[in-house]
Structure formats: C-alpha cells, structure tokens
Scaffold this motif. Structure first.
Motif, PDB file in Angstrom:
ATOM      1  N   VAL A 225      11.668  -3.818   1.721  1.00  0.00           N
ATOM      2  CA  VAL A 225      10.275  -3.947   2.135  1.00  0.00           C
ATOM      3  C   VAL A 225      10.213  -4.012   3.651  1.00  0.00           C
ATOM      4  O   VAL A 225      11.095  -4.588   4.302  1.00  0.00           O
ATOM      5  CB  VAL A 225       9.648  -5.231   1.530  1.00  0.00           C
ATOM      6  CG1 VAL A 225       8.222  -5.415   1.998  1.00  0.00           C
ATOM      7  CG2 VAL A 225       9.711  -5.187   0.017  1.00  0.00           C
TER       8      VAL A 225
ATOM      9  N   PHE B 172      -0.340  -4.771  -1.885  1.00  0.00           N
ATOM     10  CA  PHE B 172       0.996  -5.323  -2.068  1.00  0.00           C
ATOM     11  C   PHE B 172       0.928  -6.705  -2.704  1.00  0.00           C
ATOM     12  O   PHE B 172       1.713  -7.025  -3.593  1.00  0.00           O
ATOM     13  CB  PHE B 172       1.755  -5.376  -0.741  1.00  0.00           C
ATOM     14  CG  PHE B 172       3.185  -5.789  -0.892  1.00  0.00           C
ATOM     15  CD1 PHE B 172       4.110  -4.945  -1.476  1.00  0.00           C
ATOM     16  CD2 PHE B 172       3.615  -7.033  -0.451  1.00  0.00           C
ATOM     17  CE1 PHE B 172       5.439  -5.322  -1.626  1.00  0.00           C
ATOM     18  CE2 PHE B 172       4.940  -7.414  -0.594  1.00  0.00           C
ATOM     19  CZ  PHE B 172       5.847  -6.557  -1.178  1.00  0.00           C
TER      20      PHE B 172
ATOM     21  N   VAL C  12       2.318  -2.299   4.264  1.00  0.00           N
ATOM     22  CA  VAL C  12       3.589  -2.733   3.690  1.00  0.00           C
ATOM     23  C   VAL C  12       4.250  -1.500   3.083  1.00  0.00           C
ATOM     24  O   VAL C  12       3.635  -0.794   2.286  1.00  0.00           O
ATOM     25  CB  VAL C  12       3.384  -3.808   2.603  1.00  0.00           C
ATOM     26  CG1 VAL C  12       4.718  -4.276   2.052  1.00  0.00           C
ATOM     27  CG2 VAL C  12       2.579  -4.981   3.138  1.00  0.00           C
TER      28      VAL C  12
ATOM     29  N   VAL D 120       7.601   0.158   0.972  1.00  0.00           N
ATOM     30  CA  VAL D 120       8.623  -0.212  -0.006  1.00  0.00           C
ATOM     31  C   VAL D 120       9.465   1.027  -0.285  1.00  0.00           C
ATOM     32  O   VAL D 120       8.936   2.131  -0.432  1.00  0.00           O
ATOM     33  CB  VAL D 120       7.971  -0.704  -1.323  1.00  0.00           C
ATOM     34  CG1 VAL D 120       9.022  -1.059  -2.362  1.00  0.00           C
ATOM     35  CG2 VAL D 120       7.071  -1.909  -1.058  1.00  0.00           C
TER      36      VAL D 120
END
Length: 61
Positions: free
Chosen positions: A19, A47, A27, A29
């Motif tokens: 992350v 998120f 965010v 990932v």
C-alpha cells in the motif's frame, strides 16, 4: 510521493499486498509479487470502505 509498505501483520511473506498513501488522499495498492504490474487506485474513503469490508468478511468465499 509516498512509499510502498506491507502490513506489519504480513510477517514479511512474499504473497502480500503493498500500500502507498499519497498526498491528496489517494491510496494505491499492488501485489508484492508483481511490483511492476497493475496498481489499484482508491480515494481515502474508498480504501476505508474496502478495509472495513475485508475486516467484516464481505470478501470471504
């Protein structure tokens, strides 16, 4: 720009999500096994909802 990290609960395993929290609330990932592969981008709210769903078992099979 942020930096990629794994959860402290991952135990340093090879099959983990990484992350990155970015300025402005994004965010990202990615799969730790494929760092040059695709990246999922979430807003902070998305998120938070994703993590809450995972904790509540919404994605369990």
């Amino acid at each position: 720009m942020g930096r990629w990290f794994k959860s402290s609960r991952s135990g340093g395993g090879a099959e983990c999500l990484e992350v990155m929290f970015l300025d402005g609330g994004s965010v990202h990932v990615r799969d730790s096994k494929n760092p040059d592969g695709p990246v999922l981008a979430f807003t902070d709210a998305e998120f938070t909802a994703f993590v809450g769903g995972a904790k509540n078992g919404e994605f369990d099979r």
